[in-house]
Every structure is written in structure tokens, then in C-alpha cells.
Enzyme design. Structure first.
Site, PDB file in Angstrom:
ATOM      1  N   ASP A 283      40.525  32.178 125.120  1.00 49.99           N
ATOM      2  CA  ASP A 283      41.437  31.118 124.712  1.00 49.99           C
ATOM      3  C   ASP A 283      42.410  30.884 125.880  1.00 49.99           C
ATOM      4  O   ASP A 283      42.428  31.635 126.865  1.00 49.99           O
ATOM      5  CB  ASP A 283      42.173  31.474 123.410  1.00 49.99           C
ATOM      6  CG  ASP A 283      42.709  30.215 122.720  1.00 49.99           C
ATOM      7  OD1 ASP A 283      42.790  29.155 123.381  1.00 49.99           O
ATOM      8  OD2 ASP A 283      43.038  30.272 121.532  1.00 49.99           O
TER       9      ASP A 283
HETATM   10  C1  BGC Z   1      44.076  27.003 121.260  1.00 52.48           C
HETATM   11  C2  BGC Z   1      42.579  26.751 121.249  1.00 52.48           C
HETATM   12  C3  BGC Z   1      42.269  25.518 122.063  1.00 52.48           C
HETATM   13  C4  BGC Z   1      42.789  25.730 123.458  1.00 52.48           C
HETATM   14  C5  BGC Z   1      42.467  24.587 124.398  1.00 52.48           C
HETATM   15  C6  BGC Z   1      44.656  26.976 122.649  1.00 52.48           C
HETATM   16  O1  BGC Z   1      46.044  26.936 122.627  1.00 52.48           O
HETATM   17  O2  BGC Z   1      44.332  28.234 120.633  1.00 52.48           O
HETATM   18  O3  BGC Z   1      42.126  26.627 119.938  1.00 52.48           O
HETATM   19  O4  BGC Z   1      40.894  25.269 122.037  1.00 52.48           O
HETATM   20  O5  BGC Z   1      44.195  25.857 123.399  1.00 52.48           O
HETATM   21  O6  BGC Z   1      43.222  23.470 124.143  1.00 52.48           O
END
Ligand code: BGC
Length: 745
Positions: A283
Site C-alpha cells: 500500500d
Molecule cells: C490506500 C489504498 C489505495 C492507495 C493508492 C492508499 O492510501 O490505502 O487503498 O489503493 O492509497 O491510492
């Protein structure tokens, strides 16, 4: 994505699925794909390999990244959706880097790209995987036309605490429902065979993220291996079996181990047990955040831990780019690990056809966005997802009345789109106000009362005066989009601002009041229910919320949504979910607070598990939702009394539409394993079916449940069906129905 060695097994599974009526997927690697991957790999330097493992958020000018792209230092970008820029990004990677490896372009396409569908929690309320698959296909066709070939969706985190803001992004509390929705989204995004409209799915967040302590986002979880295997992992396994090509690790640490370095879940379970050879991405900076967790000293340390746990791509920590070469050279990370990671990345790129078609047609891309059939699909999704929670006979409304439209969500084109929408534009939103004004020109008065959901205004004279002039009041309440989603947890789940006061003022006018709540989570609306004659609950409905709600309010569509999550009476009940284990003292309906005499002596004898002030039950159970008609279940029967572990249970029942309107019911089958090597949930959903019946019509239905669906990981740690006595219910929600008994030998 199954490994090549499992290809033939996948084909067999596919055949079995198609025989049982479920749709399978043809997504899987082939010997030709593997050959191309190996050939490329053999030509790459260590630095080029590490470059593929690096993902960058690409804001600003393309030129800022030109040098890194030419050097092969970026394998993937996210957060750029302009097709002109994306073509230029790809050109730099394909035509100006040594090996010409295209970029994988990712984006959070969570509930639609431009055409916004209901938030995933709302989609789950449809209990209609085929419709959810159609919606994901729409999202893929819009996003891929602009060059986005990878979505960070579906979110499969089981969430049982509505304080957690990201409850909006998933399918709710139930493992079985979550798995069916996850498979549907994977099939929709990727398509049943890969082509230029396929968008690789990314199942996230692996794993346990939704169990954040206290519902506070990013918080620690303490899930045992058995809970993981019985509740949290199955939706991921199902989505991977359905062909999901990628997976994202989560932010949380479970029992002290951050997921991005959790070799047990990534290496042992995902890769080892499930044979996943797709791409594992972290993530956003979840690798770097392991330093804050106190799980690594610096970026070098966490990079080593992540890659050795089986992670392939780093989203935004840049720890691989700056430290992997050194870690390989000093032996802390093996070349084999790097090669495996790069294989997993290249495999996705080859399978998506990016080498053949790295560019998009910018003009053609425009024509696809907000296409009429996309809007129609989005509208149908809202129509199936709206839940009727109360109706004292006022709905459906008749045309020809003078209508007052009020409330902060009546005309909130941005907020009705819901959380985590980056590309849907509010100019395309059709609000309830707009839809009603179009349907009933000259008959609609609009006095908002409150301008946004947190508005604390306390003078409602103008709204009350307008209500007195109207025949019926339609009030649209709820949460602004920003009150749910990532990092937006709440400790109080009542309607915000003066919304409850507005309802009370409307009630005081004596006019019929119909409330529609648009929110990102199940709010605690118990105190508001007495002030309305009817209530519809619409999780943030997206672009087409207005026309769909108008159709429901005026009876063109009969509501059929069911709660995918337990609705609490008060936030202090959280977490509360239907498939809990039995305590040693199950609730029997005991003395509540006001019935306890002053200076009563303390005793626990005869007492059971409940709250003195709120008892033991929620406001609405899982699977609940009314209709304008009524349904009756009868003749529920099983084909046998005793089953073997490899049998299939055939449940037969008759469902009758006993009311005056055509309608659709979601028939649900629940099972309880009465005695196990470990305590078992009091009920578990094992099948559901949407059934449409004309007024007065009845139909005999058959549902088949393989006995293997009753398997769980018991005391010995092995997943299997345990022999013994079971109960089964067929009903319209998780709290109704009469139990039938059967045995498994
Ligand atoms: C989130 C993810 C997301 C990623 C990219 C993160 O803050 O937890 O779910 O896909 O950002 O935007």
C-alpha cells in the site's frame, strides 16, 4: 492469477464452475507468456529489474520522469489519467528505454471511473453479483480507454465496526457475501478473457485491515490464525481463484507484524497454499511506515524485510530503488527473490497485452465516458441497492401531489458520489432534486433547510412553512462524502449537524415525512425513525442516485436492497455482527437499566450476555430490507436428513409474493454447526438468490450447497467439515425463519 503449474487444474475448476452455473474466468498464464517473461528477464540488468519493482505517483509534467523512464527506473505509475500524458509516459518507456518495457498504469477505480456507481457497501446491498460484475466491466471500459490498466480494487476487508471510515469501500461484515462480490468485481474488471478493455484487479488490503482496533483507521489488529483462515482470508482466496492478477498488502500490523513484511500471509498462505504468482504491491508507503511501526530501522531495513516476505512492488517508499542493489550485493536479498518479483510484474504486463498495445486512442476514449448504457447500469445498481427500512404505508407515493424537497443531501452532487472518487465529475451527477423537478415540473418546492450534513443551523421556520404548503415532505439526509473513507473514522454515528432537529421540525408539521439517508456507513438512526413515516437507506449512490431514488419513491421500482452490515442502535454496541459465536450465557431477554431497583444486590446468577441499557439486539439485522409487497416462505425442505462430506445439500422452498406489488426478494440460506472442535457462529450465510415475483405469484425454488461449504479450520488447524448436527434457515434476513435440522456423517 494461478501459477502455470496450476493451469490445467484451473481449467478443470472452470469447467466445474460452468457446470454448476457459476461463471468462471479464463484469465491465466500460458507457456507462451512464461517464455516471453523469461526471455526478457534474461536480458535485464539488476538495476533494470529493480526499476520494474518501483511504482511512482506521477503528478505534474511528464518530463519530470523522462530521465527515470529512459533508465528503466519506473515499472508502474499511478494517479495520472490524462490519456495524452499517459501515451507520452508509455512512449518514453517503450521507445526510449533500453528494453522497451511498457508501464503498468494504476488508479483507484473503486466504484466506477467517470460514471460513478454506488459505493461498494451499497453494491453489496444488491446481493446481485451479476450486476456488480456488469458495473466493474463499465468501470474497466471507461478507465482502460484512457490508458488505466490496473485498478486498486476490490477491497475485500471484512468490516464489523461502522466507526471505521473504510467500511464504505468494502462489502460489509460477511465472509460469504464479500467473497461473491469480490469474485464478481474481478471478473468484471478483467473480463472473462484478457483484451484491451481488461483492467487488472488488485485485491486489497491483505490482510485484516478492517479489524482495526476501535474502528480507528490504520490501527493494529490482533487476529488469530484461525480467525484469519475462517473469516478474513476466504474472500481473498475466492477472488484469486476467480483470476485476480494482483494483490495489495495492508497498512495494519497484525499481532505485531506489519502486513508488508508478513511472510506468513504473503509467502506461506498466498504464494505457497494458494499458488498465487500474480503481482504483490505494497500500500502507499506501507513499507516506509514500518519504520513508524517500529518494525524496521530505516528504509534499507524495511526494504529487505518486505522483499524477503514476498512483496514485488513498492508503492511510494522508494526503498527498493535506493537500497535493493546494495541488499542483493551483500547477500541480504537473493537474486532469486528479485527475479521472482520481476517475473510476477512482467507476467501481468505481458498478459494485459501492454507490449502490443501500450497506447490509447485519445479521441475514442472521450466517446466511452458516461455512455448512456453506463449511466443506465449505474442507475440499475442504485435501484437494487436502496434499502427500505421503514414504511408505514406512505410509500410508494402517487404522482400529482405537491412535494417539498428538503435536507442537505437533496441537491449535493459532489457528496452523493461518495468516498474515494477521483475521476467522477459532479457536473454529471443527477441529484434527487434534479430528477424530481424533471419528473414533476411545477410540483416541487425546494427549501434545503441545511446546506451540508454538518450544518448546525437551528431555525427551520422556512422549511416548516413550506412543509405546511406541501402534501408530502421528501427529506434527504446523511453524510457528506468526506465523512467516510480512508482516514475518516467516526466515534459518533448519529446524523451530524442539526439533521435530527430538522426531522423533528418536519414531523411537527403533521405532514407525511419520507426520509432518504445517503451515507458511507450504517448510521445510528434509531432516534430518527419515530419522526419519519418511511425511510430509505441509500449508501452513497453515485452519479445516477437521483433518478433511481425517484423511481423508488414513486413506485416505478420496488426496493429490494438488503443490509450488508448490521445496523446498530447506538455506537457503543460496535462491533456487533450476526455471525458471532455463542457465549456460555446466550441472551434470554433480561432486566434493562430502568427496571433495576435502587440498591439492588450484585449477582451474576442467571444473567446473560447483553448491555443493561441497550439489550442484545441491533436496530436492523444483517440481510434486512422491506419491500412495497410482502413475501412468504413455505414448504422449506431438504433432500436428505443425513449428508456425507462430499454430498450437496439441496434446499427446496416456496416463495410467494403475498402483496399487491410486483417485487424482488433476496432469499437467504443460513447454517449453524451446532457442536464443533471449536465454538462456531450462531448463523452463517451459505447461499442467497434474488427472486422476482409478480404480485400474487409463487415459485418453488431450489438452492444447492456443497457440504464442503461447511468446512472450517478447527482445533487441529485443518480445514474440513466436522461431522455432527446442523441447523438451516431460509429467510428474508438473518434474524428470521424456523430452523430445520440435518446431520453430516
Ligand atoms: C490506500 C489504498 C489505495 C492507495 C493508492 C492508499 O492510501 O490505502 O487503498 O489503493 O492509497 O491510492
Amino acid at each position: 492469477m494461478k501459477s502455470i503449474r496450476n493451469l490445467y487444474l484451473s481449467a478443470l475448476v472452470l469447467l466445474l464452475f460452468s457446470c454448476s452455473g457459476q461463471q468462471g474466468t479464463t484469465v491465466g498464464s500460458t507457456p507462451e507468456v512464461e517464455k516471453r517473461v523469461e526471455k526478457l528477464l534474461s536480458q535485464m540488468t539488476l538495476a533494470e529489474k529493480i526499476g520494474q519493482m518501483n511504482q511512482v505517483s506521477a503528478g505534474g509534467e511528464v518530463g519530470n520522469y523522462a530521465d527515470a523512464l529512459r533508465k528503466g527506473q519506473i515499472g508502474s505509475i499511478l494517479n495520472e489519467v490524462d490519456p495524452v500524458k499517459l501515451n507520452e509516459f508509455q512512449r518514453l518507456a517503450v521507445e526510449e528505454s533500453r528494453l522497451g518495457i511498457p508501464l503498468l498504469v494504476g488508479r483507484d477505480v473503486i466504484h466506477g471511473f467517470h460514471t460513478i456507481f454506488p459505493i461498494p457497501l451499497g453494491l453489496a446491498a444488491t446481493f446481485d453479483p451479476a450486476l456488480v460484475e456488469e458495473g466493474a466491466r463499465v468501470a474497466a471500459s471507461e478507465a482502460t480507454a484512457q490508458g488505466v490498466r490496473w485498478t486498486f480494487s476490490p477491497m475485500l476487508d471484512i468490516a464489523r465496526d461502522p466507526r471505521w471510515g473504510r467500511i464504505a469501500e468494502g462489502s460489509g461484515e460477511d465472509t460469504y457475501l464479500d467473497a461473491r462480490m469480490g469474485e464478481a468485481m474481478v471478473r468484471g474488471y478483467q473480463g472473462t478473457s484478457l483484451d484491451s478493455t481488461s483492467m487488472a484487479a488488485c485485491v486489497k488490503h491483505f490482510v485484516g485491515y478492517g479489524a482495526a482496533e476501535g474502528g480507528r483507521d490504520y490501527n493494529s489488529t490482533f487476529l488469530t490464525e484461525r480467525q484469519l483462515r475462517n473469516v478474513y482470508l476466504p474472500p481473498f482466496e475466492a477472488a484469486i481463484k476467480a483470476g485476480a492478477m494482483t494483490l495489495m498488502t495492508s497498512f495494519n500490523d497484525n499481532d505485531g507484524v506489519p502486513s508488508t513484511a508478513n511472510a506468513f500471509v504473503v509467502k506461506d498462505v498466498l504464494r505457497g497454499e494458494w499458488g498465487f504468482d500474480g503481482l504483490v504491491v505494497t500500500d502507499w508507503d506501507s513499507m516506509g511506515e514500518m519504520i513508524d511501526h517500529g518494525f524496521g530501522e530505516d528504509r534499507k531495513d524495511v526494504a529487505e524485510k518486505a522483499v524477503n516476505a514476498g512483496v514485488d512492488m513498492d508503492m511510494m517508499t522508494f526503498g527498493f530503488l535506493s537500497h535493493l542493489e546494495e541488499l542483493v550485493k551483500n547477500g541480504a536479498v537473493s537474486r532469486k527473490s528479485i527475479d521472482n518479483a520481476v517475473r510476477n510484474i512482467l507476467r501481468v504486463k505481458v498478459m494485459l497485452g501492454l507490449f502490443e498495445h501500450p497506447y490509447v486512442d485519445v479521441e475514442a476514449a472521450k466517446a466511452v465516458q458516461y455512455a448512456p448504457e453506463h449511466l443506465a447500469s449505474a442507475q440499475k445498481s442504485v435501484e437494487e441497492s436502496v434499502i427500505l427500512l421503514k414504511n408505514s404505508g406512505v410509500l410508494p407515493l402517487k404522482g400529482g401531489q405537491r412535494i417539498l424537497v428538503t435536507g442537505p443531501m437533496a441537491d449535493a452532487p459532489h457528496d452523493q458520489l461518495g468516498t474515494w472518487v477521483f475521476d467522477g465529475e459532479k457536473a454529471h451527477t443527477v441529484t434527487p432534486l434534479k430528477a424530481l423537478q424533471e419528473l414533476f415540473p411545477g410540483k416541487v418546492d425546494y427549501v434545503p433547510g441545511l446546506t451540508f450534513s454538518r450544518d448546525k443551523r437551528n431555525n427551520f421556520f422556512d422549511v416548516m412553512a413550506a412543509a405546511r404548503r406541501a402534501d408530502v415532505v421528501l427529506v434527504f439526509l446523511g453524510e457528506e462524502a468526506i465523512l467516510s473513507g480512508e482516514a475518516h473514522s467516526l466515534a459518533d454515528l448519529n446524523l451530524k449537524g442539526s439533521q435530527s432537529e430538522l426531522l423533528a421540525a418536519l414531523k411537527a408539521t403533521g405532514k407525511p415525512v419520507v426520509a432518504t439517508v445517503m451515507a458511507g456507513r450504517p448510521l445510528t438512526i434509531e432516534r430518527d425513525l419515530p419522526n419519519v413515516d418511511a425511510m430509505l437507506y441509500s449508501f452513497h449512490p453515485g452519479t445516477m442516485g437521483g433518478p433511481a431514488l425517484a423511481n423508488i419513491l414513486f413506485g416505478k421500482v420496488n426496493p429490494s436492497g438488503k443490509t450488508p452490515i448490521t445496523f446498530l442502535r447506538t455506537v457503543g454496541q460496535a462491533p456487533m455482527y450476526y455471525s458471532h459465536n455463542n457465549t456460555g450465557r446466550p441472551y434470554r431477554g433480561e432486566t434493562l437499566l430502568d427496571d433495576i431497583p435502587a440498591e439492588a444486590g450484585q449477582t451474576s446468577l442467571g444473567n446473560t450476555s447483553y448491555y443493561l441499557d441497550y439489550g442484545a439486539y441491533p436496530l436492523f439485522p444483517f440481510g434486512y430490507g422491506l419491500s412495497y409487497t410482502t413475501f412468504a416462505y413455505s414448504g422449506i425442505g431438504l433432500d436428505k436428513e443425513v449428508y456425507k462430506a462430499d454430498d450437496t445439500i439441496t434446499v427446496t422452498f416456496t416463495l410467494a409474493n403475498t402483496g399487491k406489488y410486483d417485487g424482488t426478494e433476496v432469499a437467504q440460506v443460513y447454517i449453524r454447526d451446532l457442536v464443533g472442535s471449536i465454538t462456531r457462529p450462531v448463523k452463517e450465510l451459505k447461499a442467497f438468490e434474488r427472486v422476482s415475483l409478480k404480485a400474487g405469484e409463487s415459485r418453488t425454488l431450489t438452492v444447492k450447497i456443497p457440504v464442503q461449504e461447511l468446512a472450517f479450520v478447527g482445533l487441529d488447524g485443518v480445514k474440513k467439515v466436522e461431522a455432527g448436527d446442523f441447523q438451516l434457515w431460509v429467510a428474508g434476513d438473518s434474524a428470521s425463519g424456523e430452523a430445520l435440522s440435518f446431520k453430516v456423517q
